[in-house]
Design an enzyme around this catalytic site. Structure first.
Site, PDB file in Angstrom:
ATOM      1  N   ILE A  23      -4.982  -8.928  14.593  1.00 33.71           N
ATOM      2  CA  ILE A  23      -4.052  -8.995  13.468  1.00 33.71           C
ATOM      3  C   ILE A  23      -3.477 -10.399  13.314  1.00 33.71           C
ATOM      4  CG2 ILE A  23      -1.799  -8.186  12.674  1.00 33.71           C
ATOM      5  CD1 ILE A  23      -2.535  -5.429  13.821  1.00 33.71           C
ATOM      6  N   ASP A  42      -0.732 -18.740  20.844  1.00 31.45           N
ATOM      7  CA  ASP A  42      -1.268 -17.608  21.593  1.00 31.45           C
ATOM      8  C   ASP A  42      -1.233 -17.954  23.076  1.00 31.45           C
ATOM      9  OD1 ASP A  42      -3.088 -14.983  20.750  1.00 31.45           O
ATOM     10  OD2 ASP A  42      -3.627 -15.758  22.727  1.00 31.45           O
ATOM     11  N   TYR A 156       5.779   2.378  24.877  1.00 29.03           N
ATOM     12  CA  TYR A 156       5.299   1.621  23.717  1.00 29.03           C
ATOM     13  C   TYR A 156       6.057   2.035  22.462  1.00 29.03           C
ATOM     14  CZ  TYR A 156       2.062  -0.154  20.161  1.00 29.03           C
ATOM     15  OH  TYR A 156       1.513  -0.791  19.075  1.00 29.03           O
TER      16      TYR A 156
END
Length: 261
Positions: A23, A42, A156
């Site tokens: 994404i 990243d 999560y």
């Protein structure tokens, strides 16, 4: 207002955290295609650089481990000093699929640390300069799991629900300074995070059947929502969660009772 330029981002700087793939990579490429100058961040610096090379416009890549608050602050300060960041997009997340009674304390902290605490650090670090300059758009990635869960998704789901409230609060606090803060809530998307279930045909098919469209999304199908929330097309949109879930949360599954067709 020139409506033909509602989605253009020319002259704006964007930072995409998690741009190394999935994404985040799709978001970086879409923002660049609409004119933004993109910094790809990243934990894998090489992957971030590869995304930057594929952006097709001025872009750069560098390593950033968002689990390190000092590193987050340092990158935010550096980018603020160079040109400022007008758009922040962040996607990093991890999921340990275990039932609550099987979870370890270490696993709990690992999921919360990346999914929620790092999001808090990013919003603070980049939001501070946006508030000072009086404009900006922050876009975090939540999930349909903020609203609908299944066994094995407890921590999560809790972090993604927490992110929604974090985004809403930031929107309330930053709004008077002209900074918008929103979240995108994808359904099932074919990314490295979902590869354990994507590779199981029964699981893959079951998830596909849950949405109104009857399939999974590609990362590129989330990119339009990013561009929208980053652009002037969403100039009066803040504190919202935009589902990009193929209708999953709307239809509550695909079962059609007899006589309804």
């Amino acid at each position: 207002m020139d409506h033909t330029r509602l989605f253009r981002l020319d002259g704006r700087s964007a930072a995409v955290v998690g741009a190394g793939g999935g994404i985040g990579r799709a978001a970086a490429h879409a923002l660049a295609a609409h004119g933004a100058t993109v910094t790809c961040l990243d934990v894998d610096g090489d992957a971030a650089a590869a995304t930057a090379r594929g952006a097709g416009s001025p872009a750069r890549g560098r390593a950033l481990d968002v689990r390190d608050p000092e590193a987050v602050g340092a990158v935010a300060e550096q980018l603020a000093a160079e040109s400022g960041v007008d758009i922040l997009v962040f996607t990093p997340a991890v999921n340990v699929r275990k039932r609550i009674l099987d979870y370890t304390t270490e696993e709990f902290h690992r999921v919360v640390d990346l999914n929620l605490r790092a999001s808090f650090d990013l919003i603070r670090a980049f939001g501070a300069d946006m508030v000072r300059r009086g404009h900006g758009s922050i876009i975090g990635f939540s999930s349909i799991r903020a609203y609908t869960v299944e066994p094995g998704q407890s921590v999560y789901a809790a972090t993604k629900a927490g992110l929604v409230q974090l985004v809403r609060t930031a929107a309330a606090e930053f709004g008077p300074s002209g900074v918008r803060v929103n979240a995108i809530a994808p359904g099932v998307v074919e990314t490295p995070l979902t590869s354990p279930i994507k590779n199981d045909p029964a699981w893959y098919d079951a998830y596909a059947a849950k949405s109104a469209l009857g399939r999974w999304a590609t990362p590129e199908e989330t990119a339009g929502a990013v561009v929208y929330l980053a652009s002037d097309a969403a100039s009066f949109v803040t504190g919202t969660v935009l589902p990009v879930d193929g209708g999953w949360t709307a239809v509550d599954g695909r079962y059609e009772p007899p006589g309804t067709t």
